[in-house]
Design an enzyme around this catalytic site. Sequence first.
Site, short mmCIF file in Angstrom:
data_model
loop_
_atom_site.label_atom_id
_atom_site.label_comp_id
_atom_site.label_asym_id
_atom_site.label_seq_id
_atom_site.Cartn_x
_atom_site.Cartn_y
_atom_site.Cartn_z
N ASP A 6 0.86 -1.18 0.00
CA ASP A 6 0.00 0.00 0.00
C ASP A 6 0.89 1.23 0.00
O ASP A 6 1.56 1.52 0.99
CB ASP A 6 -0.92 0.00 1.23
CG ASP A 6 -1.66 1.31 1.39
OD1 ASP A 6 -2.07 1.89 0.37
OD2 ASP A 6 -1.82 1.76 2.55
N THR A 10 2.72 9.39 2.40
CA THR A 10 3.69 9.50 3.49
C THR A 10 4.45 8.20 3.72
O THR A 10 5.67 8.22 3.93
CB THR A 10 2.98 9.92 4.80
OG1 THR A 10 2.27 11.14 4.58
CG2 THR A 10 3.99 10.11 5.92
N ASP A 109 -6.60 3.59 -2.86
CA ASP A 109 -6.65 3.33 -1.42
C ASP A 109 -8.08 3.40 -0.91
O ASP A 109 -8.49 2.59 -0.06
CB ASP A 109 -5.77 4.32 -0.65
CG ASP A 109 -6.12 5.78 -0.95
OD1 ASP A 109 -6.68 6.08 -2.03
OD2 ASP A 109 -5.83 6.64 -0.09
N ASP A 129 -10.45 7.45 6.51
CA ASP A 129 -9.02 7.18 6.55
C ASP A 129 -8.30 8.46 6.96
O ASP A 129 -8.25 9.43 6.20
CB ASP A 129 -8.53 6.70 5.18
CG ASP A 129 -7.09 6.18 5.22
OD1 ASP A 129 -6.36 6.47 6.19
OD2 ASP A 129 -6.69 5.48 4.28
N THR A 132 -2.53 11.23 5.19
CA THR A 132 -2.04 12.50 4.65
C THR A 132 -3.22 13.38 4.26
O THR A 132 -3.24 14.58 4.51
CB THR A 132 -1.14 12.23 3.42
OG1 THR A 132 -0.11 11.31 3.79
CG2 THR A 132 -0.51 13.52 2.93
N THR A 184 1.54 29.70 21.69
CA THR A 184 1.36 29.46 20.26
C THR A 184 1.33 27.98 19.91
O THR A 184 0.50 27.54 19.10
CB THR A 184 2.49 30.16 19.47
OG1 THR A 184 2.42 31.57 19.70
CG2 THR A 184 2.36 29.89 17.97
#
Length: 266
Positions: A6, A10, A109, A129, A132, A184
């Site tokens: 797969d 990333t 995917d 999912d 990314t 921050t």
Amino acid sequence: MLLTVDVGNTNVVLGVFKNRKMIGSWRMATDNKRSADEYGVIIDQMFRHDGISPKDIDDAIISTVVPSLLFTLQHMCLKYFNITPLVVETGIKTGLKIKCDDPRQIGSDRIVNAVAAHAKYDGPLIVVDFGTATTFCVVTEDAEFLGGAIAPGIKTSATALFEHTAKLPNVDLETPNRVICKNTIENMQAGLIFGQMGLAERIIEGMKKELVSDYGKKYEDIKVIATGGMATMVDSGVSCIDVIDRRLTLDGLVEVYEKNKAVRKK
């Protein structure tokens, strides 16, 4: 044994299955600059570390959302396993009825996840999912892929803030204790993580309402299945996810392979 590959934006995730039972799984960073030999040597080392020989692999299947890596991995399979892998692409048997404008635009995917979710959990389903990109797919009990939604993933959003603002830092993805934050870094963490939780709840709720009003489904019958690296983090702050299934994509590759193995020419 069956090798499942797969390829995400990333990570490349590998699985080896024997008679549908997973023997092992591995993960490496997706890298367009790696050659077939580099991928082959890395995979060979990972396999041998876990007692698997390349000679044990009888066939392979690849799903990729990175088209530039497909030839590299096909060549790797041929050289290191003596196999021409099956590729999840247009024309392959999946068992799904695609009800979208252009089925060719749907990422492999998402198709693989939908196949696995329907096989394991029936339907109607919302498959999410958290990778990314965060993708939402809707599948009926009759294996109809109705469509879905796509949003930036948490890591993608964090990178965008860091790269496109002058003063915001790159932050670790940790869930802060509060929404009203005092610095921050925690401000960014709250926006990224709680924002993704809110996004998931809003889209899932909207999809459920449309399944009820447009398709006659019962609200209580709609299951939500989540996968991907950020699934657990998001699930910790929402109540809309029923099951987290980390193996969903690899299991889906096995399902797709089984539907096509009769016509395989390795």
